[in-house]
Design an enzyme around this catalytic site. Structure first.
Site, mmCIF file in Angstrom:
data_model
loop_
_atom_site.group_PDB
_atom_site.id
_atom_site.type_symbol
_atom_site.label_atom_id
_atom_site.label_comp_id
_atom_site.label_asym_id
_atom_site.label_seq_id
_atom_site.Cartn_x
_atom_site.Cartn_y
_atom_site.Cartn_z
ATOM 1 N N LYS A 160 42.486 43.945 47.456
ATOM 2 C CA LYS A 160 42.514 42.486 47.695
ATOM 3 C C LYS A 160 43.802 42.299 48.684
ATOM 4 C CE LYS A 160 40.174 39.377 44.787
ATOM 5 N NZ LYS A 160 40.084 38.278 43.625
ATOM 6 N N LYS B 117 43.763 46.282 43.679
ATOM 7 C CA LYS B 117 42.492 45.678 43.271
ATOM 8 C C LYS B 117 41.890 45.661 44.671
ATOM 9 C CE LYS B 117 43.641 41.628 41.196
ATOM 10 N NZ LYS B 117 43.444 40.159 40.628
HETATM 11 N N1 C2G Z 1 36.811 31.883 39.227
HETATM 12 C C1 C2G Z 1 35.621 30.882 38.978
HETATM 13 N N2 C2G Z 1 34.962 30.320 39.884
HETATM 14 C C2 C2G Z 1 35.132 30.697 41.258
HETATM 15 C C3 C2G Z 1 36.184 31.825 41.535
HETATM 16 C C4 C2G Z 1 36.904 32.157 40.493
HETATM 17 O O1 C2G Z 1 35.405 30.474 37.815
HETATM 18 N N3 C2G Z 1 34.288 30.365 42.051
HETATM 19 C C5 C2G Z 1 37.351 32.411 38.198
HETATM 20 C C6 C2G Z 1 37.457 33.861 38.187
HETATM 21 O O2 C2G Z 1 36.239 34.027 37.394
HETATM 22 C C7 C2G Z 1 39.059 34.338 37.156
HETATM 23 C C8 C2G Z 1 39.653 33.191 37.940
HETATM 24 O O3 C2G Z 1 38.982 32.149 38.715
HETATM 25 O O4 C2G Z 1 38.763 34.057 35.953
HETATM 26 C C9 C2G Z 1 40.725 33.742 39.079
HETATM 27 O O5 C2G Z 1 39.613 34.386 40.060
HETATM 28 P P1 C2G Z 1 40.430 35.497 41.040
HETATM 29 O O6 C2G Z 1 41.585 34.723 41.816
HETATM 30 O O7 C2G Z 1 39.301 35.904 42.095
HETATM 31 O O8 C2G Z 1 40.931 36.433 40.360
HETATM 32 P P2 C2G Z 1 40.200 38.149 40.010
HETATM 33 O O9 C2G Z 1 40.504 38.671 41.505
HETATM 34 O O10 C2G Z 1 39.258 37.906 39.592
HETATM 35 O O11 C2G Z 1 41.511 38.868 38.984
HETATM 36 O O12 C2G Z 1 43.020 41.144 35.695
HETATM 37 C C10 C2G Z 1 42.194 40.397 36.050
HETATM 38 C C11 C2G Z 1 42.052 40.155 37.549
HETATM 39 O O13 C2G Z 1 43.551 39.752 37.741
HETATM 40 C C12 C2G Z 1 41.234 38.969 37.817
#
Ligand code: C2G
Length: 129
Positions: free
Chosen positions: A46, A44
């Site tokens: 990341k 990803k």
């Molecule tokens: N999130 C949120 N508010 C934020 C940050 C994150 O609601 N300020 C939510 C994201 O939308 C997601 C969850 O928290 O639903 C996890 O965020 P991340 O750890 O950034 O996940 P991500 O990199 O988006 O991975 O297959 C899908 C991926 O694994 C998603």
């Protein structure tokens, strides 16, 4: 028993994640979190500050989280929904529309993201301090 599944990296766990998980759990009675492996994170583009095991332990400290499984690739979601008998798939709305292909298998719900907080922000601030 209405089962909910969600996915993410959940690095440097913060209130944005917690508010997402609380709302996700409120969509049913049981919440499964598929936690991105370190290998998948590099796919990803990341780089998490904490290992999968550390991020899993942080998530397991949250009352709303009932089970943590591994997320290793983009393709596993349909199988996960079937294997874990998920009735609902939910993600923050930064992903809106991206997972509508799951519709035949479960309800797909996108929840509003919490503004102004992110793991990237925390990693940057902590690194700078
Ligand atoms: N999130 C949120 N508010 C934020 C940050 C994150 O609601 N300020 C939510 C994201 O939308 C997601 C969850 O928290 O639903 C996890 O965020 P991340 O750890 O950034 O996940 P991500 O990199 O988006 O991975 O297959 C899908 C991926 O694994 C998603």
């Amino acid at each position: 028993m209405r089962r909910v599944i969600t996915y993410g990296t959940f690095d440097t766990l913060h209130y944005g994640h917690i508010r997402l998980l609380r709302r996700a759990r409120a969509l049913g009675d049981y919440l499964i979190v598929a936690l991105s492996s370190d290998e998948f994170n590099s796919l990803k583009g990341k780089k998490a500050r904490f290992s999968w095991e550390e991020r899993k332990a942080d998530l397991e400290a949250i009352r709303f989280v009932d089970l943590v499984i591994r997320e290793d690739n983009w393709e596993q979601k349909v199988q996960d929904v079937i294997t874990h008998r998920a009735d609902v798939f939910t993600m923050g709305d930064d992903w809106i529309g991206k997972f509508d292909f799951l519709n035949p298998h479960c309800e797909v719900i996108y929840l509003p993201r919490t503004p102004d907080i992110s793991s990237t922000m925390i990693r940057t601030r902590v690194a700078a301090s």
